[in-house]
Design an enzyme around this catalytic site. Structure first.
Site, PDB file in Angstrom:
ATOM      1  N   SER A 139      -3.398  -0.349  14.581  1.00 33.11           N
ATOM      2  CA  SER A 139      -2.157   0.416  14.801  1.00 33.11           C
ATOM      3  C   SER A 139      -2.329   1.222  16.078  1.00 33.11           C
ATOM      4  O   SER A 139      -3.468   1.479  16.509  1.00 33.11           O
ATOM      5  CB  SER A 139      -1.943   1.367  13.615  1.00 33.11           C
ATOM      6  OG  SER A 139      -0.907   2.287  13.888  1.00 33.11           O
ATOM      7  N   TYR A 152      -4.465   8.134   7.463  1.00 29.25           N
ATOM      8  CA  TYR A 152      -4.106   6.748   7.840  1.00 29.25           C
ATOM      9  C   TYR A 152      -4.736   6.400   9.192  1.00 29.25           C
ATOM     10  O   TYR A 152      -5.349   5.341   9.347  1.00 29.25           O
ATOM     11  CB  TYR A 152      -2.585   6.608   7.900  1.00 29.25           C
ATOM     12  CG  TYR A 152      -2.104   5.260   8.406  1.00 29.25           C
ATOM     13  CD1 TYR A 152      -2.145   4.129   7.589  1.00 29.25           C
ATOM     14  CD2 TYR A 152      -1.605   5.105   9.702  1.00 29.25           C
ATOM     15  CE1 TYR A 152      -1.696   2.892   8.042  1.00 29.25           C
ATOM     16  CE2 TYR A 152      -1.152   3.874  10.161  1.00 29.25           C
ATOM     17  CZ  TYR A 152      -1.196   2.771   9.329  1.00 29.25           C
ATOM     18  OH  TYR A 152      -0.763   1.543   9.783  1.00 29.25           O
TER      19      TYR A 152
HETATM   20  N1  LIG Z   1       5.012  -1.292   9.997  1.00 32.09           N
HETATM   21  C1  LIG Z   1       4.438  -0.571  10.955  1.00 32.09           C
HETATM   22  O1  LIG Z   1       5.090   0.268  11.610  1.00 32.09           O
HETATM   23  C2  LIG Z   1       2.989  -0.797  11.282  1.00 32.09           C
HETATM   24  C3  LIG Z   1       2.501  -0.247  12.486  1.00 32.09           C
HETATM   25  C4  LIG Z   1       1.156  -0.420  12.812  1.00 32.09           C
HETATM   26  C5  LIG Z   1       0.334  -1.126  11.963  1.00 32.09           C
HETATM   27  N2  LIG Z   1       0.824  -1.657  10.801  1.00 32.09           N
HETATM   28  C6  LIG Z   1      -0.099  -2.392   9.933  1.00 32.09           C
HETATM   29  O2  LIG Z   1       0.412  -3.684   9.715  1.00 32.09           O
HETATM   30  C7  LIG Z   1      -0.137  -4.215   8.499  1.00 32.09           C
HETATM   31  C8  LIG Z   1       0.964  -4.869   7.688  1.00 32.09           C
HETATM   32  O3  LIG Z   1       1.888  -3.893   7.287  1.00 32.09           O
HETATM   33  P1  LIG Z   1       3.483  -4.123   7.284  1.00 32.09           P
HETATM   34  O4  LIG Z   1       4.062  -3.120   8.192  1.00 32.09           O
HETATM   35  O5  LIG Z   1       3.803  -5.539   7.467  1.00 32.09           O
HETATM   36  O6  LIG Z   1       3.831  -3.597   5.800  1.00 32.09           O
HETATM   37  P2  LIG Z   1       4.324  -4.354   4.471  1.00 32.09           P
HETATM   38  O7  LIG Z   1       5.583  -5.102   4.725  1.00 32.09           O
HETATM   39  O8  LIG Z   1       4.315  -3.298   3.418  1.00 32.09           O
HETATM   40  O9  LIG Z   1       3.159  -5.400   4.203  1.00 32.09           O
HETATM   41  C9  LIG Z   1       1.908  -5.041   3.666  1.00 32.09           C
HETATM   42  C10 LIG Z   1       1.254  -6.298   3.114  1.00 32.09           C
HETATM   43  O10 LIG Z   1      -0.046  -5.938   2.612  1.00 32.09           O
HETATM   44  C11 LIG Z   1      -0.149  -6.411   1.269  1.00 32.09           C
HETATM   45  N3  LIG Z   1      -1.004  -5.525   0.497  1.00 32.09           N
HETATM   46  C12 LIG Z   1      -0.952  -4.174   0.419  1.00 32.09           C
HETATM   47  N4  LIG Z   1      -1.875  -3.721  -0.437  1.00 32.09           N
HETATM   48  C13 LIG Z   1      -2.532  -4.816  -0.911  1.00 32.09           C
HETATM   49  C14 LIG Z   1      -3.588  -5.008  -1.843  1.00 32.09           C
HETATM   50  N5  LIG Z   1      -4.180  -3.985  -2.471  1.00 32.09           N
HETATM   51  N6  LIG Z   1      -4.012  -6.284  -2.091  1.00 32.09           N
HETATM   52  C15 LIG Z   1      -3.422  -7.327  -1.477  1.00 32.09           C
HETATM   53  N7  LIG Z   1      -2.421  -7.211  -0.575  1.00 32.09           N
HETATM   54  C16 LIG Z   1      -1.981  -5.960  -0.313  1.00 32.09           C
HETATM   55  C17 LIG Z   1       1.291  -6.427   0.744  1.00 32.09           C
HETATM   56  O11 LIG Z   1       1.442  -7.419  -0.268  1.00 32.09           O
HETATM   57  P3  LIG Z   1       1.619  -7.117  -1.846  1.00 32.09           P
HETATM   58  O12 LIG Z   1       2.310  -5.811  -1.990  1.00 32.09           O
HETATM   59  O13 LIG Z   1       2.403  -8.314  -2.296  1.00 32.09           O
HETATM   60  O14 LIG Z   1       0.225  -7.119  -2.359  1.00 32.09           O
HETATM   61  C18 LIG Z   1       2.058  -6.904   1.977  1.00 32.09           C
HETATM   62  O15 LIG Z   1       2.025  -8.305   2.076  1.00 32.09           O
HETATM   63  C19 LIG Z   1      -0.834  -3.030   7.803  1.00 32.09           C
HETATM   64  O16 LIG Z   1      -2.222  -3.116   8.004  1.00 32.09           O
HETATM   65  C20 LIG Z   1      -0.274  -1.821   8.544  1.00 32.09           C
HETATM   66  O17 LIG Z   1      -1.159  -0.723   8.513  1.00 32.09           O
HETATM   67  C21 LIG Z   1       2.149  -1.519  10.454  1.00 32.09           C
END
Ligand SMILES: NC(=O)c1ccc[n+]([C@@H]2O[C@H](COP(=O)([O-])OP(=O)(O)OC[C@H]3O[C@@H](n4cnc5c(N)ncnc54)[C@H](OP(=O)(O)O)[C@@H]3O)[C@@H](O)[C@H]2O)c1
Length: 240
Positions: A139, A152
């Protein structure tokens, strides 16, 4: 885009049921990669796996044997594994007085412990076979902090530190390690926030998951003599 022989390669994507992981899976499928996808939500994962013809593993990424099982599934089904997108993650933020400490610790297990297990498991395999790419989804908050988001940010700093050391250890090999560093992406990550960051941080046009997927394919498409340790992607309005 030069896809550098990506067609036919095999990628494992964690957190593939929504958001960035789902968009990356779709993009890699378009480029001809074969996929092993994992997350906890069975229905969602089943739908995306049927759509992409991918192998499915419904699992909690914090279960200690899941990374080894994911690798085993890729090798059993496709007899190879070339890429891991280490993406599953959670976010917990809040002021000192009200942040939920148990939820913070649960986040640390997903973002640090499980991400470390995935990274080590796959990089050992890639070193044994002589090639492969670990892409860690970090991130912007893996490079700086904000008040209320220190816990975080700490998880992403930890992932950045591991990635940089691993990159140094594998220098001179055909194994690559990249940290992707998105700013605000419109996903479900912030669904429980009382004020969504698009409003709270005044970013009316956040990134879309497809923007991150395009950057992942750019990283993977580089020729063998080029490595990209870090790639930061931010919305145009993001003052950081
Ligand atoms: N969105 C942003 O602004 C942003 C910015 C920078 C970095 N990121 C990073 O991008 C990555 C993806 O996030 P996203 O934004 O795409 O959010 P998201 O739509 O909430 O996706 C998160 C994914 O992680 C899975 N997950 C969470 N906890 C889990 C667990 N205990 N076991 C297995 N799977 C798990 C969820 O699947 P299930 O719930 O089905 O298990 C989902 O597929 C993360 O690492 C986040 O920190 C996001």
């Amino acid at each position: 885009m030069d896809t550098n022989g990506l067609s036919g390669q095999v990628a494992v994507v964690t957190g593939a049921s929504s958001g960035i992981g789902l968009a990356v899976a779709r993009q890699l499928h378009t480029l001809g990669l074969r996929l092993v996808l994992t997350a906890r939500s069975e229905d969602r994962l089943s739908r995306v796996c049927s759509e992409l013809g991918a192998e499915r593993m419904v699992a909690d990424i914090t279960d200690r044997d899941v990374p080894e099982r994911l690798l085993a599934v890729a090798l059993a089904r496709f007899a190879r594994c070339d890429v891991v997108i280490n993406n599953a993650g959670a976010i917990e933020v809040g002021p000192i007085g009200s942040i939920d400490i148990d939820k913070v610790c649960a986040m640390v297990r997903v973002n640090v412990e499980a991400a470390y297990r995935v990274a080590y498991t796959f990089i050992r395999h890639f070193l044994r076979q002589g090639y492969g790419h670990v892409i860690n989804v970090s991130s912007v908050l893996g490079t700086k902090v904000r008040p209320t988001a220190g816990a975080y940010a700490g998880t992403k700093f930890a992932l950045e530190a591991l990635s940089e050391a691993l990159r140094m250890e594998v220098a001179g090999t055909q194994v690559s390690v990249t940290c992707i560093e998105p700013g605000l992406v419109l996903t479900e990550l912030h669904r429980d926030w009382p004020v969504h960051p698009t409003a709270g941080m005044n970013i009316p046009h956040p990134l879309m998951p497809e923007d991150i997927a395009r950057c992942v394919s750019f990283v993977l498409a580089q020729p063998r003599h080029v490595k990209i340790p870090r790639l930061m992607i931010v919305p145009a309005e993001h003052q950081i």
